[in-house]
Design an enzyme around this catalytic site. Structure first.
Site, PDB file in Angstrom:
ATOM      1  N   ARG D  98       0.828  -1.202   0.000  1.00 55.20           N
ATOM      2  CA  ARG D  98       0.000   0.000   0.000  1.00 55.20           C
ATOM      3  C   ARG D  98       0.863   1.252   0.000  1.00 55.20           C
ATOM      4  O   ARG D  98       0.579   2.217  -0.710  1.00 55.20           O
ATOM      5  CB  ARG D  98      -0.923   0.001   1.215  1.00 55.20           C
ATOM      6  CG  ARG D  98      -1.707   1.291   1.329  1.00 55.20           C
ATOM      7  CD  ARG D  98      -2.734   1.254   2.452  1.00 55.20           C
ATOM      8  NE  ARG D  98      -3.377   2.551   2.604  1.00 55.20           N
ATOM      9  CZ  ARG D  98      -4.377   2.782   3.431  1.00 55.20           C
ATOM     10  NH1 ARG D  98      -4.852   1.813   4.186  1.00 55.20           N
ATOM     11  NH2 ARG D  98      -4.924   3.985   3.514  1.00 55.20           N
ATOM     12  N   ASN D 152     -10.686  -4.039  -1.254  1.00 48.17           N
ATOM     13  CA  ASN D 152     -10.604  -2.882  -2.144  1.00 48.17           C
ATOM     14  C   ASN D 152      -9.622  -3.124  -3.278  1.00 48.17           C
ATOM     15  O   ASN D 152      -8.713  -3.916  -3.136  1.00 48.17           O
ATOM     16  CB  ASN D 152     -10.163  -1.648  -1.346  1.00 48.17           C
ATOM     17  CG  ASN D 152     -11.355  -0.967  -0.722  1.00 48.17           C
ATOM     18  OD1 ASN D 152     -12.422  -0.944  -1.313  1.00 48.17           O
ATOM     19  ND2 ASN D 152     -11.165  -0.418   0.482  1.00 48.17           N
ATOM     20  N   CYS D 173     -19.208  -2.261   1.075  1.00 39.90           N
ATOM     21  CA  CYS D 173     -18.399  -1.128   1.498  1.00 39.90           C
ATOM     22  C   CYS D 173     -19.133  -0.445   2.644  1.00 39.90           C
ATOM     23  O   CYS D 173     -20.362  -0.431   2.687  1.00 39.90           O
ATOM     24  CB  CYS D 173     -18.222  -0.158   0.325  1.00 39.90           C
ATOM     25  SG  CYS D 173     -17.203   1.275   0.733  1.00 39.90           S
ATOM     26  N   HIS D 203     -16.867   3.901  -4.123  1.00 39.92           N
ATOM     27  CA  HIS D 203     -15.976   5.049  -3.892  1.00 39.92           C
ATOM     28  C   HIS D 203     -16.110   6.158  -4.940  1.00 39.92           C
ATOM     29  O   HIS D 203     -15.224   6.999  -5.076  1.00 39.92           O
ATOM     30  CB  HIS D 203     -14.506   4.610  -3.795  1.00 39.92           C
ATOM     31  CG  HIS D 203     -14.200   3.884  -2.511  1.00 39.92           C
ATOM     32  ND1 HIS D 203     -12.924   3.632  -2.079  1.00 39.92           N
ATOM     33  CD2 HIS D 203     -15.015   3.358  -1.565  1.00 39.92           C
ATOM     34  CE1 HIS D 203     -12.960   2.967  -0.930  1.00 39.92           C
ATOM     35  NE2 HIS D 203     -14.229   2.788  -0.604  1.00 39.92           N
ATOM     36  N   TYR D 256     -14.659  10.284  -1.262  1.00 39.76           N
ATOM     37  CA  TYR D 256     -13.590  10.060  -2.246  1.00 39.76           C
ATOM     38  C   TYR D 256     -13.666  11.032  -3.421  1.00 39.76           C
ATOM     39  O   TYR D 256     -12.711  11.180  -4.178  1.00 39.76           O
ATOM     40  CB  TYR D 256     -13.621   8.622  -2.752  1.00 39.76           C
ATOM     41  CG  TYR D 256     -13.188   7.642  -1.689  1.00 39.76           C
ATOM     42  CD1 TYR D 256     -11.855   7.254  -1.593  1.00 39.76           C
ATOM     43  CD2 TYR D 256     -14.093   7.128  -0.767  1.00 39.76           C
ATOM     44  CE1 TYR D 256     -11.438   6.367  -0.614  1.00 39.76           C
ATOM     45  CE2 TYR D 256     -13.687   6.252   0.221  1.00 39.76           C
ATOM     46  CZ  TYR D 256     -12.354   5.869   0.296  1.00 39.76           C
ATOM     47  OH  TYR D 256     -11.947   5.004   1.269  1.00 39.76           O
TER      48      TYR D 256
END
Lengths: 439, 439, 439, 439
Positions: D98, D152, D173, D203, D256
């Site tokens: 990440r 995700n 989600c 998102h 987002y």
């Protein structure tokens, strides 16, 4: 809809013999659906019936100790003012007109039926102008009210309201709930454990999925349904479905499908009945006369059981379920007539379809179909919907071209010359009810 | 397509009585379309006819001084190898099968017709397996060749090839050019000055726009067309169109539409003809016998004028126009059967439609329709196309469910029980031609 | 269009430096396109230029011996009355406004371009009200005339006319023919042997198929195009396309795509140019001044070769081709801006698209795309078209919400705060040209 | 799903710090959702974490007196065999990966984010092969189980499963429920009285309608939301929405959306954070380390309150709600990721969308949207969905062309050269996790 307030409900065509059924339902569910005022509205020529039915309704309310005020009136606008729900169960031209609707097509060797084919077409021409008048009054006097339309042909009439008015309109029919009930009986389980998915339009509706407790039993059902009695409406001949045919279709047709899939046999039966007992209108007239005799009895203060023979089973349940779910923002699933908007992807957006929908305070919201259908269902549905679209145009605008094409392409007519003859007869025999064609 | 090379053209069903017409066209246009080898292919049982027609073709070529080599063969694969164009004008089961196709539906009081309704359905079942075999051979031996399909029902057969083969297939029919010619005659102008726009599928095609020298005369045309004789094909009864009906439709129906819009009258006429002169197949059989007698004449070296009575007017022109435009990358407009792909927005993408298309070296490219149509055309077109889709599935997979549904929903059948009876008869009487159903 | 009559053609913005190019084309093709009257129209502030250009046009016509009457006028309505073709090449606010359009976005580190991004947006706001005024005049004075719109952003301006007027409008651009020419040069063949298929909208158009003599060479072309110079417009930086990128795209982007696919490099270049030479408007101003000096020369009676440096190559050819094909009902293929109507299936029906179309006396008829595109093209095209739709709404209705959203979502802006700042600057600096926002 | 049986539930990535939250939810709702066996599955390198979390889970169950057996295993297949629900909360490459996803784009001046833009793209490439492996195992060992995907980028990962497996997959989600909760707080009412309608994808989801007790308050909400704090997720900077912008959008963007609508400010913030505190991954790593220290405490037998700081609010609620409604055939409404199938009419049928759906024993059934959106939402949604489609293709097939185009068109990259550089870095730095690109 503010679920704190007590409601004003209007029944247009309140003098109908069905009204006691509705009143019974409203009484039963009054704790969920707190009605303050129930207006039964009719026209002058229906005054006598209205008074008979209205008196019975008052006795029913009183006996039940329900705090509902019944109002009988010929002043439709007054009734509509500030209403929360307006339901329509009117019949323009009464049973006499229905009788003509049924006879005209038979004269040309075509199915004569109240809601589909040339008969339903004639009824649509008479009914739509009245419904649109009601919509206009609602736009003025009760713009936030719901119009719950029961009046047949319910799909076409609802489509006219959806296309030509901003009033929130939902079309209702007792057929979907009836199928659910029948399937429950068929499996010996309570209807509440049955879920069905339908694709189609009012009175031309295929049940494509059947689930018991959420488990899909559709395939095994079709095997069993072949030849089974009981999967039909009271008012439609109970011819059996052929097993191979059901398998090839992959869905359960509704009872009105018999006019399409068993056209020859149904026509033969109608022609025979015509000779022996007259049309269905003649039969109903007799039933109604008997009902009103019963209703007059000042000691009667409940819905008489004989009403159930009349053919409108679950009618009250459907109406009350819908009002209750809207009022209480329930978000349960009911099968109603709404604007398509892509739910049936091969039909235009702006037409009415009869599909499972979530019912909440904001109205009816269709649910995506879980099963796609093939050309065998798609093609017939598209054609009959095209007929319906043309019928709406004919009825709203007095459009003779649309009228002729509507009848020509309907599978129960299917010939331009015959269509022209039937159209001429319809216009001739309904002159007083068709102002849109007078110019 | 390399427009420098000389071509190899294959005619499957080369023993047909139509072949001299095609050969005449190829000779006339040989400077635009330089054919080196013309293969006439037939099956063993058609050897005699092939030899008669082939000999005539050779005499025609020789007399014209054309540098085209004619080959007669029963070896289809050999003919197909490295071909540039393969055209199909075969008839599985010959006229005997056609006679049965016409008689079976009449037994049940339904229209009996070679290309539509139950008759066309039977022909599709027999024909599609053969066409797909040809496609498979082409995929092996001539993968870049074009398949020009004339074989009826041309729309359904073409759709099967488009769906189940990668061979570039274009379906052809002489009906569109015929309408253009008739309109030219009607207005007294040369057909080259006439443009028409059609919407629809093979043999169910509405002419929605008519332009003379680019000027739209559609509206005035419909006034004039009412009751006019001559707007039909040779093989279809010349019943007049009613003026009010044409106006309400807003388009010129094709001649096959009489089976749909004048169903009752057409059926009555067919039933009467059946008694007096037999089916259309019986009539054609007689005509064909006479033609072959003529063809045998060793002094005959041109297309005999009697062939024009046969019903295939413009057939040669259509075929040669298409090949010429592909070969020369002409980019002119022809009305052909192609994959829909959104051109008719209310039909599925993958079906065949018959529409105006640009023809170039890369094939046929449909042109956007300039006129939208209403429910009156949409609905009927959707239903008949649904029938065609089911027929393709039935024919390709031997799918009895699709077969039963196809017949049930076709407007010229329209009853499940009758459909089942007709289907049983078709399967019974065509056993030897329906391998896909033997398992 | 009656192809016998002699024509009246109107050029709005007739004082443009491009006019001699158009006049040259009209003279050359006068035997196919017999113009009687050519009206050059401009506004008062452009009178001087109009007179210079008009005098040159008259000398050109005279020298060629062409029977065309040139009219110079500030009376637009008079010019439009009974016209056959009206072409627009106007520039609201002249090059000064263009300079502002290019500078404002650069201030916020965004691409400043005449026809796309925030610059094109500003130009659309200024231009659309004027074009719709012209449409209104045409509806009154020349309802059957064609509006051939060259004015940039041509796709957006054309869309506004298609949505808000009934005048038959076709949008034109020299980019498609330019690509065809470049590909011809690239392969060393005449452009007439090249066919291309484009998908997209004006100035955002992907060439998906390339055929030489009808043979598809698309794949090999992409290999060769990587890194090739020359595949761009005069006014756009000639950055090379990366080979891997072209392969991954599977199509040839147009020159304006550099602003999208090479955004960082293009912005850097613009910012550098701004410091060294000013905006493109500044460059053009200089070129124009020089051209008008040339035009004044009373001995000049041809289009001066220096005009070709100006960037409008093929502009005349495009305009004259279109008028000629309409007038002569030619049915040839040209790439123009028309109502989508399903040709690009993933864009709304009512928007403008730039696609191959058949041109005949009845207008432009798009041809079905032969190649489908994937998400890589679809997504960007949908977003930029959404921007264009919002821009049309903003320009027609003075809708600030649509304006802010249009800029926010444009890939060359892509930030709401920046969008708001740019919008404020545009409204501020164009106040006199934006009556729709004054209220 | 047979609602009598006791369930087997599998958590892939069971060693996650989120697991105690899920376990807490399962314990609380155990009377509605009777779980017999709960399998926590992880890979070898996660053994230590799994054992810590698993021990805590066992203590929690024991303390609550719940009859749930907790199993800890590295044998995924064994866990999956005969499962009823499989949930995925795995993280391929852990927080190290990440961190790289967040850093690479920042190197090129592009937003570096875990789930969207180039960072989300990299995560999708790593994750999709693992998820499809799980699907394959399920097809063998638990074909009727539901896959509930939390991993995700949940929308893209779910789309891959929907397109490339027959396993019934629903993407989850916590963002939708979070918005509902925030709106409830905003109005000071319980979330159960709030209904919202969203359009979009995971998102990137716009809340278009807000109802309190069934009454639509959407318009007044937008006025109030401008500038309000709190309408965001824990892990996203809480920049305020500009009031004019919200009004022009006509909907509430999700948190987002700040990366899209406030791109410049968000990038500036990220670049600053990178200097001062590292990436978000660095922050989370610290939080996780602290959590695991807490988990080790043998006296801890409840979910520690510090977990709520982690960012996964409502995660457990979302998972348990979905399982409960499926198990009990509840037919309530939840916002989940499902196959589009026409619900968002301007997106392809086969992509994943995040919309309100009825949840019953048969899965998730989307409800028709009650509000249509304009180009401002449509365009951006179409572009980002196109990016997602390309990403799925890239991840499943190791398709470098799709990968380059995906990054090129993403609004947070938007430049082909930058896209290529980022792609090179991603492939380089994730080599061990991207088997699909090794060939």
């Amino acid at each position: 809809m503010n679920h704190k307030k007590r409601l004003k409900v209007v029944v247009i065509g309140g003098g109908s013999s069905y009204t006691p059924e509705l009143v019974e339902g409203l009484i039963k569910r009054r704790h969920e659906l707190p009605i303050k005022d129930l207006y039964l509205v009719d026209i002058e020529s229906g005054r006598e019936k209205l008074e008979i039915v209205g008196a019975l309704a008052k006795r029913m309310v009183e006996k039940a100790g329900a705090d509902i005020r019944i109002h009988l009136t010929m002043d439709r606008a007054e009734a509509i003012r500030d209403a929360d729900f307006v339901t329509t169960q009117l019949r323009v031209g009464q049973l006499e007109a229905r009788g003509r609707d049924e006879r005209i097509p038979l004269k040309y060797n075509r199915i004569g039926q109240e809601t589909t084919g040339a008969g339903g077409f004639a009824k649509a021409l008479r009914t739509i102008p009245v419904i649109l008048d009601i919509c206009k009054e609602m736009e003025q006097l009760a713009p936030d009210a719901y119009l719950l339309n029961f009046t047949n042909p319910a799909g076409i009439v609802t489509e006219a309201a959806l296309k030509y008015s901003k009033i929130r309109t939902i079309g209702l029919c007792n057929l979907p709930i009836g199928i659910k009930m029948q399937i429950g009986e068929f499996y010996g389980v309570e209807a509440s454990r049955v879920d069905i998915e339908m694709i189609g339009i009012n009175h031309l509706n295929w049940t494509t999925r059947i689930l018991i407790d959420g488990v899909d039993v559709s395939e095994s059902f079709l095997d069993k349904a072949a030849g089974a009695k009981g999967l039909t409406m009271k008012n439609i001949s109970d011819l059996e479905w052929d097993g191979q045919f059901l398998q090839s279709l992959g869905a359960l047709p509704c009872s009105y499908h018999r006019y399409f899939y068993m056209k020859d046999a149904m026509l033969a039966e109608q022609l025979e009945d015509l000779e022996t007992q007259g049309t269905r209108a003649d039969v109903v007239k007799q039933v109604e006369a008997e009902l009103f005799e019963l209703y007059k009895d000042p000691n009667l203060a409940i819905k008489p059981p004989q009403l159930e023979q009349r053919g409108g089973a679950y009618y009250s349940e459907v109406a009350v379920n819908l009002m209750t779910s809207i009022y209480n923002n329930k978000k349960d699933i009911q099968t109603v007539n709404v604007r398509n908007n892509g739910i049936i992807p091969f039909l235009p957006d702006e037409v009415s379809v009869e599909v499972n929908s979530i019912i909440d305070a904001d109205g009816a919201h269709p649910i995506q179909l879980g099963k796609q259908v093939g050309p065998e269902i798609r093609g017939l549905l598209q054609l009959v919907k095209a007929y319906e679209e043309l019928t709406v145009e004919a009825a709203v605008h007095g459009d003779l071209k649309a009228a002729l094409q509507a009848l020509t392409i309907h599978p129960l007519v299917g010939d331009a010359e015959i269509a022209q003859s039937i159209l001429n007869d319809i216009l001739e025999q309904n002159r007083e009810y068709l102002p849109q064609f007078q110019s």
